[in-house]
Design a protein around this motif. Sequence first.
Motif, PDB file in Angstrom:
ATOM      1  N   THR A   1     -29.232 -28.886  43.189  1.00 45.84           N
ATOM      2  CA  THR A   1     -30.134 -29.656  42.349  1.00 45.84           C
ATOM      3  C   THR A   1     -30.695 -28.727  41.283  1.00 45.84           C
ATOM      4  O   THR A   1     -30.473 -27.513  41.322  1.00 45.84           O
ATOM      5  N   VAL A   2     -31.442 -29.285  40.373  1.00 42.77           N
ATOM      6  CA  VAL A   2     -31.997 -28.478  39.286  1.00 42.77           C
ATOM      7  C   VAL A   2     -32.862 -27.340  39.822  1.00 42.77           C
ATOM      8  O   VAL A   2     -32.919 -26.267  39.232  1.00 42.77           O
ATOM      9  N   GLU A   3     -33.482 -27.546  40.988  1.00 42.21           N
ATOM     10  CA  GLU A   3     -34.293 -26.481  41.578  1.00 42.21           C
ATOM     11  C   GLU A   3     -33.454 -25.262  41.942  1.00 42.21           C
ATOM     12  O   GLU A   3     -33.979 -24.160  42.043  1.00 42.21           O
ATOM     13  N   GLY A   4     -32.162 -25.453  42.146  1.00 36.92           N
ATOM     14  CA  GLY A   4     -31.284 -24.363  42.535  1.00 36.92           C
ATOM     15  C   GLY A   4     -30.672 -23.592  41.374  1.00 36.92           C
ATOM     16  O   GLY A   4     -29.981 -22.595  41.599  1.00 36.92           O
ATOM     17  N   LEU A   5     -30.897 -24.021  40.144  1.00 45.43           N
ATOM     18  CA  LEU A   5     -30.304 -23.315  39.002  1.00 45.43           C
ATOM     19  C   LEU A   5     -30.917 -21.941  38.785  1.00 45.43           C
ATOM     20  O   LEU A   5     -30.209 -20.972  38.559  1.00 45.43           O
ATOM     21  N   ALA A   6     -32.221 -21.860  38.800  1.00 42.11           N
ATOM     22  CA  ALA A   6     -32.896 -20.571  38.582  1.00 42.11           C
ATOM     23  C   ALA A   6     -32.642 -19.675  39.791  1.00 42.11           C
ATOM     24  O   ALA A   6     -32.627 -20.132  40.928  1.00 42.11           O
ATOM     25  N   ALA A   7     -32.425 -18.405  39.528  1.00 40.51           N
ATOM     26  CA  ALA A   7     -32.168 -17.462  40.622  1.00 40.51           C
ATOM     27  C   ALA A   7     -33.047 -16.235  40.466  1.00 40.51           C
ATOM     28  O   ALA A   7     -33.180 -15.687  39.366  1.00 40.51           O
ATOM     29  N   GLY A   8     -33.654 -15.818  41.552  1.00 41.04           N
ATOM     30  CA  GLY A   8     -34.466 -14.611  41.542  1.00 41.04           C
ATOM     31  C   GLY A   8     -35.618 -14.665  40.550  1.00 41.04           C
ATOM     32  O   GLY A   8     -35.968 -13.655  39.950  1.00 41.04           O
TER      33      GLY A   8
ATOM     34  N   ALA B   1     -31.732 -22.068  27.318  1.00 40.13           N
ATOM     35  CA  ALA B   1     -31.206 -22.663  26.083  1.00 40.13           C
ATOM     36  C   ALA B   1     -31.861 -24.014  25.797  1.00 40.13           C
ATOM     37  O   ALA B   1     -32.151 -24.330  24.635  1.00 40.13           O
ATOM     38  N   PHE B   2     -32.091 -24.811  26.820  1.00 33.68           N
ATOM     39  CA  PHE B   2     -32.769 -26.101  26.607  1.00 33.68           C
ATOM     40  C   PHE B   2     -34.160 -25.859  26.029  1.00 33.68           C
ATOM     41  O   PHE B   2     -34.598 -26.564  25.120  1.00 33.68           O
ATOM     42  N   HIS B   3     -34.847 -24.856  26.541  1.00 34.58           N
ATOM     43  CA  HIS B   3     -36.166 -24.517  26.017  1.00 34.58           C
ATOM     44  C   HIS B   3     -36.071 -24.024  24.574  1.00 34.58           C
ATOM     45  O   HIS B   3     -36.777 -24.498  23.690  1.00 34.58           O
ATOM     46  N   ASP B   4     -35.191 -23.074  24.344  1.00 34.27           N
ATOM     47  CA  ASP B   4     -35.077 -22.445  23.030  1.00 34.27           C
ATOM     48  C   ASP B   4     -34.611 -23.393  21.940  1.00 34.27           C
ATOM     49  O   ASP B   4     -34.958 -23.214  20.778  1.00 34.27           O
ATOM     50  N   HIS B   5     -33.826 -24.401  22.291  1.00 30.75           N
ATOM     51  CA  HIS B   5     -33.252 -25.316  21.300  1.00 30.75           C
ATOM     52  C   HIS B   5     -33.966 -26.665  21.255  1.00 30.75           C
ATOM     53  O   HIS B   5     -33.462 -27.590  20.603  1.00 30.75           O
ATOM     54  N   GLY B   6     -35.101 -26.778  21.918  1.00 27.27           N
ATOM     55  CA  GLY B   6     -35.851 -28.038  21.884  1.00 27.27           C
ATOM     56  C   GLY B   6     -35.041 -29.205  22.435  1.00 27.27           C
ATOM     57  O   GLY B   6     -35.129 -30.316  21.928  1.00 27.27           O
TER      58      GLY B   6
ATOM     59  N   PHE C   1     -29.037 -33.677  32.729  1.00 26.45           N
ATOM     60  CA  PHE C   1     -28.223 -32.980  31.733  1.00 26.45           C
ATOM     61  C   PHE C   1     -27.922 -31.555  32.173  1.00 26.45           C
ATOM     62  O   PHE C   1     -26.798 -31.073  32.002  1.00 26.45           O
ATOM     63  N   LEU C   2     -28.910 -30.875  32.711  1.00 31.49           N
ATOM     64  CA  LEU C   2     -28.695 -29.498  33.172  1.00 31.49           C
ATOM     65  C   LEU C   2     -27.612 -29.435  34.243  1.00 31.49           C
ATOM     66  O   LEU C   2     -26.731 -28.571  34.211  1.00 31.49           O
ATOM     67  N   MET C   3     -27.667 -30.351  35.196  1.00 30.33           N
ATOM     68  CA  MET C   3     -26.691 -30.326  36.275  1.00 30.33           C
ATOM     69  C   MET C   3     -25.308 -30.743  35.792  1.00 30.33           C
ATOM     70  O   MET C   3     -24.298 -30.159  36.192  1.00 30.33           O
ATOM     71  N   LEU C   4     -25.249 -31.714  34.904  1.00 32.01           N
ATOM     72  CA  LEU C   4     -23.967 -32.128  34.336  1.00 32.01           C
ATOM     73  C   LEU C   4     -23.345 -30.972  33.562  1.00 32.01           C
ATOM     74  O   LEU C   4     -22.160 -30.657  33.725  1.00 32.01           O
ATOM     75  N   ALA C   5     -24.149 -30.298  32.747  1.00 26.06           N
ATOM     76  CA  ALA C   5     -23.653 -29.162  31.961  1.00 26.06           C
ATOM     77  C   ALA C   5     -23.267 -27.988  32.860  1.00 26.06           C
ATOM     78  O   ALA C   5     -22.252 -27.332  32.616  1.00 26.06           O
ATOM     79  N   ALA C   6     -24.050 -27.739  33.896  1.00 24.52           N
ATOM     80  CA  ALA C   6     -23.721 -26.643  34.815  1.00 24.52           C
ATOM     81  C   ALA C   6     -22.375 -26.891  35.474  1.00 24.52           C
ATOM     82  O   ALA C   6     -21.538 -25.982  35.568  1.00 24.52           O
ATOM     83  N   GLY C   7     -22.147 -28.107  35.913  1.00 27.59           N
ATOM     84  CA  GLY C   7     -20.866 -28.442  36.519  1.00 27.59           C
ATOM     85  C   GLY C   7     -19.716 -28.275  35.546  1.00 27.59           C
ATOM     86  O   GLY C   7     -18.667 -27.721  35.888  1.00 27.59           O
ATOM     87  N   LEU C   8     -19.914 -28.737  34.328  1.00 27.24           N
ATOM     88  CA  LEU C   8     -18.863 -28.612  33.311  1.00 27.24           C
ATOM     89  C   LEU C   8     -18.557 -27.154  33.001  1.00 27.24           C
ATOM     90  O   LEU C   8     -17.389 -26.751  32.981  1.00 27.24           O
TER      91      LEU C   8
END
Length: 174
Positions: free
Chosen positions: A90-97, A106-111, A122-129
């Motif tokens: 899940t999105v909670e698992g994307l960040a590490a350490g 990138a989502f933050h930096d690009h608004g 979107f984050l999970m769809l993009a991560a999978g891709l």
Amino acid sequence: MPHVDQHLSGDWLEADESVRIRLVANDQELPVEAPPRCTLADALRDNGLKGTRLGCEQGSCGACTVLLDGRPVRSCLMLAVQAEGGRLETVEGLAAGGELHALQRAFHDHGALQCGFCTSGFLMLAAGLLREEPDAGRERIREVLSANLCRCTGGGPILQAVLAAQRELRGGRG
């Protein structure tokens, strides 16, 4: 409490009965007890993983997207029992350490988020891709992202964020 495997023999459950489901979410065992008709989205949210959003609850918006065994799925359309034994992210698992994933930065930096409701999907769809197709071209990324809906950003910033994260991931960070 019966385990889901105990009911594969054809035993019927009472309407108020729950089953134990073995899930691994974000590399941790997630003991779930839920009625067989409980969606994966509801089971995740009921067990503290609130980043999985419920939007349309018909599989159209993509807000509920999670990765199951590395592949994006609409968790509002899937029953929790169908994920038995699977590895969920899940999105909670994307960040590490304590460090945000390249996509999150990138989502933050690009608004690429405003209200934030669609962001986890979107984050999970993009991560999978990007894991399956790290060299996906702009049009392929656009095609895949079009499966999710965003009413705030118009999609352009989301595409730019995924392209930026792709560049960063190719450089070895994230």
